[in-house]
Design a protein around this motif. Sequence first.
Motif, PDB file in Angstrom:
ATOM      1  N   MET A 148       5.956  -5.880 -15.743  1.00 54.97           N
ATOM      2  CA  MET A 148       5.624  -4.502 -15.353  1.00 54.97           C
ATOM      3  C   MET A 148       6.790  -3.580 -15.680  1.00 54.97           C
ATOM      4  O   MET A 148       7.938  -4.011 -15.709  1.00 54.97           O
ATOM      5  N   GLU A 149       6.473  -2.305 -15.887  1.00 54.80           N
ATOM      6  CA  GLU A 149       7.551  -1.317 -16.041  1.00 54.80           C
ATOM      7  C   GLU A 149       8.241  -1.141 -14.690  1.00 54.80           C
ATOM      8  O   GLU A 149       7.592  -1.191 -13.641  1.00 54.80           O
ATOM      9  N   ARG A 150       9.534  -0.889 -14.719  1.00 51.75           N
ATOM     10  CA  ARG A 150      10.257  -0.700 -13.452  1.00 51.75           C
ATOM     11  C   ARG A 150       9.756   0.522 -12.689  1.00 51.75           C
ATOM     12  O   ARG A 150       9.742   0.529 -11.463  1.00 51.75           O
ATOM     13  N   THR A 151       9.336   1.553 -13.424  1.00 49.01           N
ATOM     14  CA  THR A 151       8.795   2.746 -12.752  1.00 49.01           C
ATOM     15  C   THR A 151       7.547   2.376 -11.940  1.00 49.01           C
ATOM     16  O   THR A 151       7.338   2.886 -10.847  1.00 49.01           O
ATOM     17  N   ARG A 152       6.739   1.482 -12.497  1.00 46.54           N
ATOM     18  CA  ARG A 152       5.537   1.037 -11.789  1.00 46.54           C
ATOM     19  C   ARG A 152       5.909   0.271 -10.515  1.00 46.54           C
ATOM     20  O   ARG A 152       5.339   0.491  -9.447  1.00 46.54           O
ATOM     21  N   VAL A 153       6.869  -0.633 -10.647  1.00 46.11           N
ATOM     22  CA  VAL A 153       7.309  -1.432  -9.497  1.00 46.11           C
ATOM     23  C   VAL A 153       7.822  -0.509  -8.387  1.00 46.11           C
ATOM     24  O   VAL A 153       7.486  -0.675  -7.212  1.00 46.11           O
ATOM     25  N   LYS A 154       8.627   0.474  -8.767  1.00 41.17           N
ATOM     26  CA  LYS A 154       9.187   1.409  -7.764  1.00 41.17           C
ATOM     27  C   LYS A 154       8.089   2.220  -7.093  1.00 41.17           C
ATOM     28  O   LYS A 154       8.114   2.442  -5.883  1.00 41.17           O
ATOM     29  N   LEU A 155       7.111   2.663  -7.880  1.00 43.13           N
ATOM     30  CA  LEU A 155       5.992   3.443  -7.336  1.00 43.13           C
ATOM     31  C   LEU A 155       5.206   2.616  -6.311  1.00 43.13           C
ATOM     32  O   LEU A 155       4.876   3.097  -5.213  1.00 43.13           O
ATOM     33  N   LEU A 156       4.914   1.356  -6.654  1.00 44.29           N
ATOM     34  CA  LEU A 156       4.154   0.481  -5.753  1.00 44.29           C
ATOM     35  C   LEU A 156       4.967   0.153  -4.503  1.00 44.29           C
ATOM     36  O   LEU A 156       4.439   0.147  -3.388  1.00 44.29           O
ATOM     37  N   PHE A 157       6.266  -0.097  -4.691  1.00 48.61           N
ATOM     38  CA  PHE A 157       7.130  -0.365  -3.541  1.00 48.61           C
ATOM     39  C   PHE A 157       7.146   0.842  -2.593  1.00 48.61           C
ATOM     40  O   PHE A 157       6.988   0.695  -1.378  1.00 48.61           O
ATOM     41  N   GLU A 158       7.336   2.023  -3.158  1.00 47.45           N
ATOM     42  CA  GLU A 158       7.420   3.229  -2.316  1.00 47.45           C
ATOM     43  C   GLU A 158       6.102   3.488  -1.598  1.00 47.45           C
ATOM     44  O   GLU A 158       6.089   3.892  -0.432  1.00 47.45           O
ATOM     45  N   GLY A 159       4.985   3.228  -2.282  1.00 48.82           N
ATOM     46  CA  GLY A 159       3.682   3.396  -1.643  1.00 48.82           C
ATOM     47  C   GLY A 159       3.513   2.466  -0.460  1.00 48.82           C
ATOM     48  O   GLY A 159       3.063   2.874   0.618  1.00 48.82           O
ATOM     49  N   GLY A 160       3.890   1.197  -0.654  1.00 51.59           N
ATOM     50  CA  GLY A 160       3.829   0.226   0.437  1.00 51.59           C
ATOM     51  C   GLY A 160       4.764   0.589   1.569  1.00 51.59           C
ATOM     52  O   GLY A 160       4.402   0.511   2.755  1.00 51.59           O
ATOM     53  N   TYR A 161       5.973   1.027   1.210  1.00 47.72           N
ATOM     54  CA  TYR A 161       6.989   1.373   2.219  1.00 47.72           C
ATOM     55  C   TYR A 161       6.507   2.516   3.118  1.00 47.72           C
ATOM     56  O   TYR A 161       6.659   2.468   4.342  1.00 47.72           O
ATOM     57  N   LYS A 162       5.911   3.534   2.500  1.00 46.72           N
ATOM     58  CA  LYS A 162       5.433   4.687   3.290  1.00 46.72           C
ATOM     59  C   LYS A 162       4.371   4.257   4.298  1.00 46.72           C
ATOM     60  O   LYS A 162       4.347   4.720   5.441  1.00 46.72           O
ATOM     61  N   ILE A 163       3.458   3.377   3.861  1.00 48.00           N
ATOM     62  CA  ILE A 163       2.414   2.884   4.773  1.00 48.00           C
ATOM     63  C   ILE A 163       3.052   2.104   5.922  1.00 48.00           C
ATOM     64  O   ILE A 163       2.735   2.300   7.094  1.00 48.00           O
ATOM     65  N   GLY A 164       3.991   1.199   5.580  1.00 47.73           N
ATOM     66  CA  GLY A 164       4.647   0.383   6.600  1.00 47.73           C
ATOM     67  C   GLY A 164       5.438   1.206   7.597  1.00 47.73           C
ATOM     68  O   GLY A 164       5.420   0.951   8.806  1.00 47.73           O
ATOM     69  N   LYS A 165       6.126   2.226   7.094  1.00 44.88           N
ATOM     70  CA  LYS A 165       6.993   3.062   7.941  1.00 44.88           C
ATOM     71  C   LYS A 165       6.187   3.821   8.994  1.00 44.88           C
ATOM     72  O   LYS A 165       6.675   4.118  10.082  1.00 44.88           O
ATOM     73  N   LYS A 166       4.925   4.130   8.651  1.00 45.73           N
ATOM     74  CA  LYS A 166       4.088   4.920   9.583  1.00 45.73           C
ATOM     75  C   LYS A 166       3.410   4.058  10.643  1.00 45.73           C
ATOM     76  O   LYS A 166       2.769   4.576  11.554  1.00 45.73           O
ATOM     77  N   LEU A 167       3.494   2.731  10.502  1.00 45.57           N
ATOM     78  CA  LEU A 167       2.767   1.857  11.427  1.00 45.57           C
ATOM     79  C   LEU A 167       3.298   1.983  12.852  1.00 45.57           C
ATOM     80  O   LEU A 167       4.497   2.039  13.079  1.00 45.57           O
ATOM     81  N   LYS A 168       2.353   1.975  13.786  1.00 45.71           N
ATOM     82  CA  LYS A 168       2.706   2.043  15.207  1.00 45.71           C
ATOM     83  C   LYS A 168       2.272   0.761  15.930  1.00 45.71           C
ATOM     84  O   LYS A 168       2.238   0.703  17.136  1.00 45.71           O
ATOM     85  N   LYS A 169       1.861  -0.229  15.147  1.00 48.53           N
ATOM     86  CA  LYS A 169       1.437  -1.501  15.748  1.00 48.53           C
ATOM     87  C   LYS A 169       1.785  -2.664  14.831  1.00 48.53           C
ATOM     88  O   LYS A 169       2.169  -2.465  13.687  1.00 48.53           O
ATOM     89  N   SER A 170       1.615  -3.874  15.352  1.00 52.88           N
ATOM     90  CA  SER A 170       1.961  -5.092  14.599  1.00 52.88           C
ATOM     91  C   SER A 170       1.196  -5.158  13.285  1.00 52.88           C
ATOM     92  O   SER A 170       0.086  -4.637  13.170  1.00 52.88           O
ATOM     93  N   LEU A 171       1.804  -5.832  12.302  1.00 52.79           N
ATOM     94  CA  LEU A 171       1.235  -5.907  10.958  1.00 52.79           C
ATOM     95  C   LEU A 171       0.848  -7.334  10.605  1.00 52.79           C
ATOM     96  O   LEU A 171       1.660  -8.247  10.693  1.00 52.79           O
ATOM     97  N   LEU A 172      -0.407  -7.517  10.199  1.00 46.89           N
ATOM     98  CA  LEU A 172      -0.868  -8.753   9.566  1.00 46.89           C
ATOM     99  C   LEU A 172      -1.078  -8.434   8.100  1.00 46.89           C
ATOM    100  O   LEU A 172      -1.893  -7.585   7.744  1.00 46.89           O
ATOM    101  N   LEU A 173      -0.314  -9.110   7.229  1.00 44.11           N
ATOM    102  CA  LEU A 173      -0.362  -8.842   5.799  1.00 44.11           C
ATOM    103  C   LEU A 173      -0.923 -10.064   5.067  1.00 44.11           C
ATOM    104  O   LEU A 173      -0.429 -11.182   5.238  1.00 44.11           O
ATOM    105  N   THR A 174      -1.970  -9.861   4.255  1.00 45.06           N
ATOM    106  CA  THR A 174      -2.617 -10.960   3.532  1.00 45.06           C
ATOM    107  C   THR A 174      -2.799 -10.558   2.064  1.00 45.06           C
ATOM    108  O   THR A 174      -2.571  -9.398   1.699  1.00 45.06           O
TER     109      THR A 174
END
Length: 399
Positions: A148-174
């Motif tokens: 993958m292009e590094r720009t793609r990896v960073k975009l996907l990481f940042e998207g995941g990070y934003k979702i995780g940062k907003k969580l107010k409850k426990s996370l089950l990740l599958t």
Amino acid sequence: MTGDNYVLLPSRVLAFGEGLHEQNVEERVQRWQENITNMAFFLILAGSQTAEIEGISAAGSTAVSRRYTAVADAELLLRGPNLPKRWPLPPLPAGVSPALISYVASSFLKIKPTIISAGLLQTPPFTHVSLEPPEIGPARCLSSGNAMERTRVKLLFEGGYKIGKKLKKSLLLTECVPGGTSTAFAVLSGLGINVNGLISGSHRNPPSELKIKLVKQGLEAAKLKKNPSSVELMAAVGDPFQPIAVGLLMGARESGQEILLGGGCQMLAVLALALNEIEPESRSEFVGKILIGTTSWLVDESLSSSENRNSFIHLMNHVANHFKVNILGLASGYRFNDSKQQVLRDYEIGYVKEGVGAGALSLLAQIKGLTQKEMIQRCDIEVSNLFKFDNEKPVKGSK
């Protein structure tokens, strides 16, 4: 004690790993029992051309069928065997999709996932989150050293990070990523962890030699510097699931959440990639609220050499020792020896083993009181429903 490497808890769930040395194992399981009705449940679907290598994966009998395994499995998890689905489950060499087990367990728990999709060739026919334009398509094969292009990896990481940062409850990740144990093998190897002979897969006898060859090709072609960053590694030999999951994990930990990583080698790779980005003195605290949740079939698997009994536990301990942390794993204690369905008994002889959060969802169902007998009965019924709906010999798909 049920063996040298894991402990049977009162709930009949198995606990294993360096994290057993901690004093609060029961307390951590108890917290998940309390969190079951109030947790964020995510399923990440992703695609990689690694899955199209002949013999690499049993998550669909052909390279073409593996292109739609992820959407077919997600449809089964969301809709169950009885409702019409856009994508048929791809044929398998044996066994049945672990999404069926996940459907049974999640129905008992009364939970449904939020689905995140990246790198698929299809637009999923259900509500989902896309963190990139869908037309980007699957990652290149890991053997290219330029998955993958590094720009793609960073975009996907940042998207995941934003979702995780907003969580107010426990996370089950599958996850559901055909070919994903191979990309997990690649990034773990790239981190300098010796995982040869310890990586499982959907095959009854995982193709270790083929995986070693592809990983060697990919890492040589990537020409990474010593101690590469996780972004560099994922761009070289990873898949789109990994940056989303690493981001989600790191964001959720930053917001103070408990996390259950539902899966096997792929979730260990995600945890390792996250730990690689964290200062050594902060790593123990980071893993303190993280559990790996998988199936008894994966935990009981012993690959190739005789010293690698319970290969997954050895693998988890290799990762723990590399980063000098204690990782705790849990596995569902359910077994299918007494099932009326051959495709479920196939799990007992080494087919499929894990996928689509089957282990994590099952162990949560077990903690909440679903007995072995009830689990088998429910799974037997749903396999019958699946066959009836297909009106032919079962067409089955798996992670």
